[in-house]
Structure formats: C-alpha cells, structure tokens
Scaffold this motif. Structure first.
Motif, mmCIF file in Angstrom:
data_model
loop_
_atom_site.group_PDB
_atom_site.id
_atom_site.type_symbol
_atom_site.label_atom_id
_atom_site.label_comp_id
_atom_site.label_asym_id
_atom_site.label_seq_id
_atom_site.Cartn_x
_atom_site.Cartn_y
_atom_site.Cartn_z
ATOM 1 N N SER A 28 -77.203 3.896 -15.484
ATOM 2 C CA SER A 28 -75.743 3.850 -15.567
ATOM 3 C C SER A 28 -75.222 2.650 -14.798
ATOM 4 O O SER A 28 -75.784 2.280 -13.764
ATOM 5 N N CYS A 48 -66.949 -5.534 -21.645
ATOM 6 C CA CYS A 48 -66.906 -4.280 -22.397
ATOM 7 C C CYS A 48 -67.317 -4.472 -23.848
ATOM 8 O O CYS A 48 -68.106 -3.684 -24.379
ATOM 9 N N ASP A 52 -70.469 -2.688 -25.536
ATOM 10 C CA ASP A 52 -70.131 -1.708 -26.575
ATOM 11 C C ASP A 52 -70.714 -2.073 -27.939
ATOM 12 O O ASP A 52 -70.817 -1.217 -28.816
ATOM 13 N N LEU A 64 -77.131 4.921 -26.351
ATOM 14 C CA LEU A 64 -75.949 5.262 -25.569
ATOM 15 C C LEU A 64 -75.879 6.775 -25.391
ATOM 16 O O LEU A 64 -75.811 7.520 -26.368
ATOM 17 N N ARG A 67 -70.258 7.185 -22.689
ATOM 18 C CA ARG A 67 -69.342 6.060 -22.461
ATOM 19 C C ARG A 67 -68.068 6.653 -21.885
ATOM 20 O O ARG A 67 -67.442 7.514 -22.502
ATOM 21 N N ARG A 77 -67.569 2.721 -18.012
ATOM 22 C CA ARG A 77 -68.900 3.055 -17.477
ATOM 23 C C ARG A 77 -69.786 3.542 -18.615
ATOM 24 O O ARG A 77 -69.361 4.315 -19.456
ATOM 25 N N TRP A 78 -71.026 3.089 -18.599
ATOM 26 C CA TRP A 78 -72.010 3.449 -19.615
ATOM 27 C C TRP A 78 -73.207 4.145 -18.978
ATOM 28 O O TRP A 78 -73.617 3.784 -17.886
ATOM 29 N N THR A 79 -73.761 5.099 -19.697
ATOM 30 C CA THR A 79 -75.051 5.681 -19.350
ATOM 31 C C THR A 79 -75.924 5.551 -20.594
ATOM 32 O O THR A 79 -75.520 5.955 -21.688
ATOM 33 N N PHE A 80 -77.086 4.961 -20.400
ATOM 34 C CA PHE A 80 -78.013 4.739 -21.516
ATOM 35 C C PHE A 80 -79.308 5.487 -21.272
ATOM 36 O O PHE A 80 -79.804 5.539 -20.153
#
Length: 83
Positions: A28, A48, A52, A64, A67, A77-80
């Motif tokens: 993240s 972004c 994205d 992903l 998001r 904020r992203w968590t992959f």
C-alpha cells in the motif's frame, strides 16, 4: 518534468519490488508518498492517473485490491495484491 512512465517506474522500484523481495502479499502507498519521494510540485493528478491506469497493473504485474480517496488528491491510496 516527470512523465507517467517515470511515476510508474518509481512506484515499481520503490514500493512493488521491495515488497516482493520481502515476501509480502500486498503493498500500500499513497499519492503523497509518491509525490514526496519524487520531489514533485503540484503533480498529484499525474501521480493518480499514472497509477490508476490499466497500464500500471500490467507493467507492475499487480492486482488492485483497494483504491481509497478522491480521484486526484493527496490522500489517494492504493493497495495492490502482488502476483
């Protein structure tokens, strides 16, 4: 001036690859983390949109998971999931 490809490369080298090397299943980070790390000035929309983009998922070989935050913001904020 930074490009979307430079943002994707920075995220791959700074967040994705180190997490994989540590055996993590997810990673993240926020747009602010990327923005500060790259010493950018008022380029949150670039950060972004670069992350994205579908192109980032293929490039970094990630999925992903989550998001959060506004579309183009300091708090995005992203968590992959790492494959």
């Amino acid at each position: 001036m930074a490009t979307a490809n430079e943002v994707r490369e920075y995220v791959l080298r700074t967040f994705i690859l180190p997490a994989r090397q540590r055996g993590k299943k997810t990673v993240s980070f926020s747009s602010s983390d990327v923005h500060k790390g790259m010493n950018l000035v008022q380029r949150y929309p670039l950060v972004c949109s670069a992350i994205d983009a579908e192109k980032f998922l293929d490039y970094a070989r990630v999925i992903l998971a989550k998001r959060e935050g506004p579309k183009q913001s300091t708090t995005a904020r992203w968590t992959f999931d790492l494959r």
